[in-house]
Motif scaffolding. Sequence first.
Motif, PDB file in Angstrom:
ATOM      1  N   THR A  57      12.928   2.555  -6.798  1.00 23.02           N
ATOM      2  CA  THR A  57      13.581   2.258  -5.578  1.00 23.02           C
ATOM      3  C   THR A  57      12.647   2.475  -4.110  1.00 23.02           C
ATOM      4  O   THR A  57      12.660   1.629  -3.375  1.00 23.02           O
ATOM      5  CB  THR A  57      14.618   2.969  -5.269  1.00 23.02           C
ATOM      6  OG1 THR A  57      15.616   2.912  -6.413  1.00 23.02           O
ATOM      7  CG2 THR A  57      15.872   2.671  -4.338  1.00 23.02           C
ATOM      8  N   THR A  58      11.893   3.593  -3.981  1.00 19.16           N
ATOM      9  CA  THR A  58      11.198   3.836  -3.022  1.00 19.16           C
ATOM     10  C   THR A  58       9.986   2.964  -2.916  1.00 19.16           C
ATOM     11  O   THR A  58       9.518   2.454  -2.067  1.00 19.16           O
ATOM     12  CB  THR A  58      10.437   5.281  -3.134  1.00 19.16           C
ATOM     13  OG1 THR A  58      11.782   6.254  -3.223  1.00 19.16           O
ATOM     14  CG2 THR A  58       9.692   5.432  -1.716  1.00 19.16           C
ATOM     15  N   PHE A  59       9.360   2.590  -4.009  1.00 19.98           N
ATOM     16  CA  PHE A  59       8.246   1.514  -4.306  1.00 19.98           C
ATOM     17  C   PHE A  59       8.795   0.133  -3.665  1.00 19.98           C
ATOM     18  O   PHE A  59       8.140  -0.487  -2.779  1.00 19.98           O
ATOM     19  CB  PHE A  59       7.790   1.393  -5.327  1.00 19.98           C
ATOM     20  CG  PHE A  59       6.660   0.554  -5.675  1.00 19.98           C
ATOM     21  CD1 PHE A  59       5.337   0.920  -4.978  1.00 19.98           C
ATOM     22  CD2 PHE A  59       6.621  -0.698  -6.272  1.00 19.98           C
ATOM     23  CE1 PHE A  59       4.222   0.223  -4.888  1.00 19.98           C
ATOM     24  CE2 PHE A  59       5.419  -1.479  -6.316  1.00 19.98           C
ATOM     25  CZ  PHE A  59       4.417  -1.133  -5.751  1.00 19.98           C
ATOM     26  N   ALA A  60      10.043  -0.264  -4.040  1.00 21.53           N
ATOM     27  CA  ALA A  60      10.503  -1.403  -3.614  1.00 21.53           C
ATOM     28  C   ALA A  60      10.761  -1.405  -2.341  1.00 21.53           C
ATOM     29  O   ALA A  60      10.437  -2.486  -1.325  1.00 21.53           O
ATOM     30  CB  ALA A  60      11.676  -1.849  -4.565  1.00 21.53           C
ATOM     31  N   ALA A  61      11.260  -0.528  -1.728  1.00 22.01           N
ATOM     32  CA  ALA A  61      11.542  -0.389  -0.210  1.00 22.01           C
ATOM     33  C   ALA A  61      10.418  -0.600   0.576  1.00 22.01           C
ATOM     34  O   ALA A  61      10.166  -0.954   1.531  1.00 22.01           O
ATOM     35  CB  ALA A  61      12.193   0.686   0.341  1.00 22.01           C
ATOM     36  N   TRP A  62       9.260   0.190   0.295  1.00 18.62           N
ATOM     37  CA  TRP A  62       7.919   0.368   0.794  1.00 18.62           C
ATOM     38  C   TRP A  62       7.570  -1.323   0.679  1.00 18.62           C
ATOM     39  O   TRP A  62       6.554  -1.651   1.767  1.00 18.62           O
ATOM     40  CB  TRP A  62       7.154   1.333  -0.033  1.00 18.62           C
ATOM     41  CG  TRP A  62       5.726   1.214   0.724  1.00 18.62           C
ATOM     42  CD1 TRP A  62       5.004   1.816   1.868  1.00 18.62           C
ATOM     43  CD2 TRP A  62       4.627   0.550   0.226  1.00 18.62           C
ATOM     44  NE1 TRP A  62       3.857   1.685   2.161  1.00 18.62           N
ATOM     45  CE2 TRP A  62       3.342   0.906   1.145  1.00 18.62           C
ATOM     46  CE3 TRP A  62       4.322  -0.172  -0.936  1.00 18.62           C
ATOM     47  CZ2 TRP A  62       2.161   0.363   0.942  1.00 18.62           C
ATOM     48  CZ3 TRP A  62       2.926  -0.678  -1.272  1.00 18.62           C
ATOM     49  CH2 TRP A  62       1.966  -0.492  -0.216  1.00 18.62           C
TER      50      TRP A  62
END
Length: 72
Positions: A57-62
């Motif tokens: 999720t963090t990677f997708a948001a980044w």
Amino acid sequence: MTNLEQEIGAMRVRIENLHLDMVELRDDVKSLTLQVSMGRGALKVIGITGTVVAALTTFAAWLGQAFRPFNL
């Protein structure tokens, strides 16, 4: 003499019952140990899964933030 024999018989019955109780207790402890072990394993799996989900999720948001200026 019969009184002594009766007392010895009663003690023998108590010892046998105590032994059976100890065997039952040992089986219960083994069962609980197995359940605790499975619970710990389940918690590890849940923790790893949660970590992976949070990382993705963090990677997708980044990625969403990083490529927004390029309108991709």
